[in-house]
Write a protein that holds these residues in place. Structure first.
Motif, PDB file in Angstrom:
ATOM      1  N   THR A   1       0.839  -1.277   0.097  1.00 44.79           N
ATOM      2  CA  THR A   1       0.083   0.032  -0.069  1.00 44.79           C
ATOM      3  C   THR A   1       1.004   1.553  -0.080  1.00 44.79           C
ATOM      4  OG1 THR A   1      -1.807  -1.108   1.122  1.00 44.79           O
ATOM      5  CG2 THR A   1      -1.887   1.267   1.144  1.00 44.79           C
TER       6      THR A   1
ATOM      7  N   ALA B   1       0.980   3.985  -2.808  1.00 43.50           N
ATOM      8  CA  ALA B   1       0.607   5.481  -2.488  1.00 43.50           C
ATOM      9  C   ALA B   1       1.713   6.336  -3.112  1.00 43.50           C
ATOM     10  CB  ALA B   1       0.352   5.591  -1.052  1.00 43.50           C
TER      11      ALA B   1
ATOM     12  N   VAL C   1     -13.496   3.799   4.125  1.00 46.23           N
ATOM     13  CA  VAL C   1     -12.888   4.686   3.389  1.00 46.23           C
ATOM     14  C   VAL C   1     -11.601   5.355   3.860  1.00 46.23           C
ATOM     15  CG1 VAL C   1     -15.249   5.507   2.440  1.00 46.23           C
ATOM     16  CG2 VAL C   1     -14.279   6.600   4.597  1.00 46.23           C
ATOM     17  N   LYS C   2     -11.165   5.274   5.221  1.00 45.93           N
ATOM     18  CA  LYS C   2     -10.200   5.541   5.724  1.00 45.93           C
ATOM     19  C   LYS C   2      -9.193   4.448   6.003  1.00 45.93           C
ATOM     20  CE  LYS C   2     -11.989   9.491   8.449  1.00 45.93           C
ATOM     21  NZ  LYS C   2     -12.407  10.059   9.730  1.00 45.93           N
ATOM     22  N   ARG C   3      -9.366   3.379   6.164  1.00 43.24           N
ATOM     23  CA  ARG C   3      -8.418   2.238   6.595  1.00 43.24           C
ATOM     24  C   ARG C   3      -8.219   1.415   5.243  1.00 43.24           C
ATOM     25  NH1 ARG C   3      -9.338  -0.813  11.789  1.00 43.24           N
ATOM     26  NH2 ARG C   3     -10.283  -2.478  10.787  1.00 43.24           N
ATOM     27  N   GLU C   4      -9.342   1.041   4.877  1.00 43.92           N
ATOM     28  CA  GLU C   4      -9.362   0.168   3.574  1.00 43.92           C
ATOM     29  C   GLU C   4      -9.137   0.916   2.482  1.00 43.92           C
ATOM     30  OE1 GLU C   4      -9.499  -3.096   3.967  1.00 43.92           O
ATOM     31  OE2 GLU C   4     -10.092  -2.936   5.951  1.00 43.92           O
ATOM     32  N   ARG C   5      -9.453   2.121   2.414  1.00 40.25           N
ATOM     33  CA  ARG C   5      -9.170   3.129   1.220  1.00 40.25           C
ATOM     34  C   ARG C   5      -9.749   2.858   0.020  1.00 40.25           C
ATOM     35  NH1 ARG C   5      -5.565   7.159   2.362  1.00 40.25           N
ATOM     36  NH2 ARG C   5      -4.890   7.283  -0.051  1.00 40.25           N
TER      37      ARG C   5
ATOM     38  N   ASP D   1     -12.097   2.758  -3.388  1.00 40.30           N
ATOM     39  CA  ASP D   1     -12.344   3.696  -4.525  1.00 40.30           C
ATOM     40  C   ASP D   1     -13.820   3.774  -4.507  1.00 40.30           C
ATOM     41  OD1 ASP D   1      -9.529   3.490  -5.509  1.00 40.30           O
ATOM     42  OD2 ASP D   1      -9.987   1.667  -5.625  1.00 40.30           O
TER      43      ASP D   1
ATOM     44  N   SER E   1     -14.578  12.159   2.280  1.00 41.99           N
ATOM     45  CA  SER E   1     -13.103  11.547   1.825  1.00 41.99           C
ATOM     46  C   SER E   1     -13.052  11.508   0.304  1.00 41.99           C
ATOM     47  CB  SER E   1     -13.253  10.222   2.340  1.00 41.99           C
ATOM     48  OG  SER E   1     -14.242   9.390   1.665  1.00 41.99           O
TER      49      SER E   1
ATOM     50  N   THR F   1     -14.710   9.911  -1.843  1.00 41.30           N
ATOM     51  CA  THR F   1     -14.887   8.764  -2.433  1.00 41.30           C
ATOM     52  C   THR F   1     -16.361   8.660  -2.827  1.00 41.30           C
ATOM     53  OG1 THR F   1     -13.919   7.667  -0.591  1.00 41.30           O
ATOM     54  CG2 THR F   1     -15.271   6.182  -1.620  1.00 41.30           C
TER      55      THR F   1
ATOM     56  N   GLU G   1      -7.105   7.843  -9.412  1.00 43.53           N
ATOM     57  CA  GLU G   1      -6.948   9.129  -8.624  1.00 43.53           C
ATOM     58  C   GLU G   1      -7.473  10.227  -9.408  1.00 43.53           C
ATOM     59  OE1 GLU G   1      -5.597   9.427  -5.626  1.00 43.53           O
ATOM     60  OE2 GLU G   1      -5.441   7.078  -5.538  1.00 43.53           O
TER      61      GLU G   1
END
Length: 400
Positions: free
Chosen positions: A13, A17, A96-100, A102, A123, A125, A330
């Motif tokens: 990850t 990133a 949305v924050k930890r698993e991120r 899409d 976020s 998303t 992105e």
């Protein structure tokens, strides 16, 4: 069930990133190595059948794509919202924050959707609704990160209101759960029905015994009854309505939610003759729908509901949008534009997004019948609305 390449072949990850950051600094987004979806839906309690169908429809589309969405390996994380706004908000925050993830999708109930919406939007998303279509997000609270791949809450009820009006019923009793979609439902019905509403009642979303309401309906003098009671609520109401003999005194109408294949399976013969509305039916004659219905039956051993069709279309919408941007997740502006173009073939036929990111689509009248195979199921009667838009789009000032 998530679809992933083996861990050994996935970059970390942190590395991913860093690569994305470098690409953005260089002036452009790079293609992602996978697409991550948080499918948060109701998998327990009276509404669980609805969430299960959304999940199964979505997963079927991923399976048809060999585990990919838009050409990218798809990781679908399925979670139960427990039909609780608080539980859903906590789980969405993790996704949305930890698993991120899409994309987010899956929520059935509008009170849950309204609780989850703002944290997801903040976020950046994208939320692709496979069911809940609250009026708030259609109007003044419309958001560039919210897209409804289903309907706006009022729409199916508007179609029934017009049908009841056109068929000449003079007095109607109305019943819905006391939550945002219930309020939208009766508002939609009354927008097109101009006769006398002799009774209007809202019940708790957990209520399963309608004895008191049935007594009031009998005493109201109504010649027609319109109810919006999804899932297990509708199952219990129809059984009790029929058991009380009210079907001999007045005609029962419903949106598709309260007369779909899940309710039919649970109730049986008592469903025959009920008219209901939907933007989709399993007998719709188009190639995408024929493939979906056949594959769904083969995979799960049952006819799909409108919830399954919406889950399937939500996945197909994500697939088309990801493909259109070449996997560059992105690039939020390009991804939004791709979603707005609705680059997929819907199982319901003609489909496009309005300026508020809600569908402009046709709505149909269905009747529960016993078909030539001896099945009790829905049959399409005819079209009620063509290219129908919701009543709130004019209030939307979509942020850029």
């Amino acid at each position: 069930m998530p679809f992933l390449p083996s861990r050994a072949h996935r970059p970390s990850t942190r590395a991913a990133a860093l690569g994305a950051a470098i690409a953005l600094l260089a002036g452009g987004a790079q293609a992602a190595d996978q697409v991550k979806v948080g499918l948060l839906t109701t998998l327990s309690g009276p509404g669980s059948g609805l969430g299960i169908d959304i999940r199964d429809g979505f997963q079927l589309a991923v399976k048809q794509g060999a585990g990919k969405l838009g050409g990218l390996p798809a990781e679908v994380t399925v979670a139960d919202d427990q039909q609780s706004p608080d539980a859903a908000k906590q789980t969405a925050d993790r996704l949305v924050k930890r698993e991120r993830v899409d994309f987010m999708t899956g929520i059935v109930f509008s009170n849950v959707m309204l609780a989850v919406g703002q944290p997801v939007f903040q976020s950046r998303t994208f939320y692709i609704s496979a069911n809940a279509g609250p009026s708030q997000y259609a109007g003044a609270q419309c958001n560039p990160y919210f897209f409804s791949a289903s309907y706006q809450n009022d729409n199916m009820h508007e179609a029934v209101g017009k049908t009841v009006q056109d068929r000449g019923f003079k007095k109607v009793a109305l019943l819905a759960p006391n939550y945002p979609a219930g309020k939208d439902a009766l508002a939609g019905f009354k927008r097109y029905y101009k006769g006398e509403v002799v009774m209007e009642a809202y019940t708790p979303l957990s209520q399963l015994d309608y004895g008191a309401e049935l007594s009031k309906i009998r005493a109201s003098g109504a010649d027609a009854v319109f109810v919006f009671l999804p899932g297990g609520l509708g199952v219990n109401f129809v059984k009790q309505f029929t058991g009380a003999g009210l079907g001999k005194e007045m005609k029962l109408f419903a949106p598709g939610f309260s007369a779909d294949e899940d309710v039919i399976r649970a109730v049986g013969d008592a469903m025959v003759g009920i008219f209901n509305s939907s933007q989709w039916a399993h007998d719709m004659d188009n190639a995408a729908n024929k493939r979906f219905v056949a594959d769904f039956q083969k995979e799960y051993g049952r006819l799909p509901t409108l919830y399954a069709a919406q889950g399937y279309d939500a996945a197909r919408l994500i697939d088309g949008a990801v493909r259109r941007v070449g996997g560059k997740l992105e690039d939020k502006a390009a991804l939004r534009k791709a979603l707005e173009a609705a680059p997929f073939e819907s199982v319901r036929g003609p489909f496009r997004f309005n300026t508020n990111h809600y569908p402009v689509q046709d709505y149909y009248l269905r009747e529960v019948v016993k078909d030539g195979q001896g099945r009790i199921t829905n049959k399409t009667v005819g079209r009620v609305f063509e290219a129908h838009a919701d009543a709130y789009a004019g209030e939307c000032r979509m942020p850029s």
